[in-house]
Design an enzyme around this catalytic site. Structure first.
Site, PDB file in Angstrom:
ATOM      1  N   SER A  89       4.195  -9.643   3.193  1.00 16.85           N
ATOM      2  CA  SER A  89       3.571 -10.404   2.104  1.00 16.85           C
ATOM      3  C   SER A  89       4.609 -10.850   1.089  1.00 16.85           C
ATOM      4  O   SER A  89       5.393 -10.044   0.592  1.00 16.85           O
ATOM      5  CB  SER A  89       2.501  -9.554   1.406  1.00 16.85           C
ATOM      6  OG  SER A  89       1.472  -9.207   2.291  1.00 16.85           O
ATOM      7  N   GLN A 144       7.851  -5.555   1.108  1.00 16.42           N
ATOM      8  CA  GLN A 144       7.988  -4.445   2.049  1.00 16.42           C
ATOM      9  C   GLN A 144       8.411  -4.967   3.414  1.00 16.42           C
ATOM     10  O   GLN A 144       7.701  -5.775   4.010  1.00 16.42           O
ATOM     11  CB  GLN A 144       6.655  -3.713   2.223  1.00 16.42           C
ATOM     12  CG  GLN A 144       6.174  -2.944   1.027  1.00 16.42           C
ATOM     13  CD  GLN A 144       4.749  -2.463   1.256  1.00 16.42           C
ATOM     14  OE1 GLN A 144       3.803  -3.115   0.847  1.00 16.42           O
ATOM     15  NE2 GLN A 144       4.593  -1.333   1.925  1.00 16.42           N
ATOM     16  N   SER A 202       6.391  -3.453   8.829  1.00 14.43           N
ATOM     17  CA  SER A 202       5.782  -3.720  10.135  1.00 14.43           C
ATOM     18  C   SER A 202       6.665  -4.591  11.017  1.00 14.43           C
ATOM     19  O   SER A 202       7.418  -5.448  10.542  1.00 14.43           O
ATOM     20  CB  SER A 202       4.427  -4.403   9.951  1.00 14.43           C
ATOM     21  OG  SER A 202       3.513  -3.552   9.309  1.00 14.43           O
ATOM     22  N   GLU A 227       0.436   2.390  -2.233  1.00 18.67           N
ATOM     23  CA  GLU A 227      -0.404   1.264  -1.839  1.00 18.67           C
ATOM     24  C   GLU A 227      -1.856   1.692  -1.685  1.00 18.67           C
ATOM     25  O   GLU A 227      -2.780   1.014  -2.134  1.00 18.67           O
ATOM     26  CB  GLU A 227       0.116   0.664  -0.535  1.00 18.67           C
ATOM     27  CG  GLU A 227      -0.668  -0.533  -0.050  1.00 18.67           C
ATOM     28  CD  GLU A 227      -0.052  -1.180   1.178  1.00 18.67           C
ATOM     29  OE1 GLU A 227      -0.485  -2.284   1.543  1.00 18.67           O
ATOM     30  OE2 GLU A 227       0.856  -0.577   1.778  1.00 18.67           O
TER      31      GLU A 227
END
Length: 412
Positions: free
Chosen positions: A171, A136, A139, A254
């Protein structure tokens, strides 16, 4: 096939297949770390074994039991998928890895729900068989909890988009082949309205990935820099300006998965064993804190049953996922509190006694999940507004464009 017959067949297949693949076994009963602390080659080996396992499941028809057959699934009821996951957790010796979870349970379902027919054809089969792993790209340094404030820009140039910006806390990016990116395509719209989502190859020119060393030792997170990266419009995920809806879909998946913490960090049984080994199982405060962990694990089981009912009814992820995420983090926090009460100073000094200093990795890592996927404060706002129907939180940027908000912030 009946569910009991399926479980019997699946258990036998998992045991035979994992034995034949020769996976590395983790026999440490006090492996309670929340985040990995592995060297690069060790982590790469773990992911390679996960790829092998995913391919074996795909070829045997177990990779996506409750997905439609036209996208590589088996078209079965969700109860079969839940049963297989439980058996897999019990009998597969592989340590879990967040990149596998992000690929299979967040990004692949998002593409299945919102992607074009061509995107489903291109991305879903290799994801289901383990050939393609994705992270992803959400952020940013100035857009964490306030995710809609992202400043990474995507500018249209013919049939391409040119993307420049920075992502952080990503991550598994150092091992991923692709990323789901949310970028700003119209700065003259309110911040939630000017976003668009894309699928980005991480080997594209202009992409740089830098691992971040965590206080627990590992490098699960990464910075990702995008310097005039060209992305064809065919890799746009969803409509132009609808990137916030795409992001919310992924985040909902999520949070829906957050209630099942059975494979992350320490558990009730491990706390009891530690307390008994140290002769502290009868200390009133210790018993109280361990009981709190037990109750929270039972709540997680109830959450899992609710999830099964929702999926069986064909419901999309909802704000209820935020409730489960808060409960999940609360359970991790309760485990840390119990470990501190049981161990005292043994938590910070490695005396060599089994099952003592190992809890240090849990206590250091657990706070990360109060941030991942949206902070606890953001989750509580979502619950208040969308579940309880309370008035929305006051927003100073309401009605302003993203560009106006940024200008006001720069002069403040």
């Amino acid at each position: 096939m009946s569910l009991p017959a399926f479980e019997s067949q699946a258990r036998e297949w998992i045991l035979d297949t994992t034995a034949g693949l020769g996976f590395d076994r983790v026999d440490d009963p006090y492996d309670v770390a929340v985040f990995h602390d592995m060297e690069f080659e060790q982590e790469k080996r773990l992911l390679d074994q996960h790829r092998m396992w995913q391919r074996a499941k795909f070829e045997a028809g177990y990779a996506a039991l409750d997905w439609p057959a036209e996208v590589g699934g088996a078209g079965l009821d969700s109860s079969f998928a839940d049963a297989f996951i439980r058996l897999e957790n019990e009998h597969c010796p592989l340590r879990p890895h967040e990149l596998i979870s992000v690929t299979m349970h967040l990004i692949a379902p998002t593409i299945n729900l919102l992607g074009t027919a061509k995107q489903k054809e291109v991305f879903l089969p290799p994801m289901l068989c383990g050939d393609l792993l994705a992270c992803q790209l959400f952020s940013e340094p100035d857009a964490g909890s306030d995710l809609a404030n992202v400043s990474t820009r995507a500018v249209r140039d013919g049939d391409d988009w040119v993307v420049t910006g920075q992502k952080v806390w990503t991550s598994g990016a150092q091992f991923a082949g692709w990323g789901e990116l949310v970028a700003r395509t119209d700065p003259d719209q309110p911040k939630h309205a000017g976003l668009t989502a894309f699928l980005v190859p991480l080997d594209a020119r202009g992409v740089t990935v830098r691992p971040i060393r965590q206080m627990s030792g590992g490098t699960s997170f990464n910075e990702v820099f995008l310097d005039e990266v060209r992305i064809p419009d065919r890799l746009r995920l969803g409509e132009i300006g609808k990137g916030w809806s795409v992001a919310l879909t992924t985040l909902a998946f999520e949070r829906e998965g957050g209630s099942d913490s059975s494979s992350i960090g320490g558990q009730f049984s491990q706390l009891v064993s530690t307390a008994e080994n140290l002769g502290r199982e009868h200390v009133p405060r210790v018993r109280e804190l361990i009981a709190r962990v037990y109750l929270r694990q039972k709540l997680a089981q109830v959450d899992t049953l609710l999830d099964r009912q929702s999926r069986a009814g064909g419901e999309a992820p909802t704000a209820g996922g935020s409730i489960r995420k808060v409960q999940w983090v609360d359970k991790l926090t309760a485990v840390s509190a119990a470990a501190r009460a049981i161990l005292g100073r043994d938590l910070i000094a490695d005396t060599g006694a089994p099952g003592t200093f190992a809890w240090n990795a849990h206590v250091l890592g657990a706070p990360g999940y109060s941030i991942a996927g949206g902070t606890d404060q953001i989750q509580r706002n979502i619950i208040a507004e969308r579940v309880l129907g309370l008035p929305p939180e006051p927003r100073a940027d309401r009605g302003l464009t993203w560009r106006e908000v940024r200008a006001a912030q720069s002069t403040a």
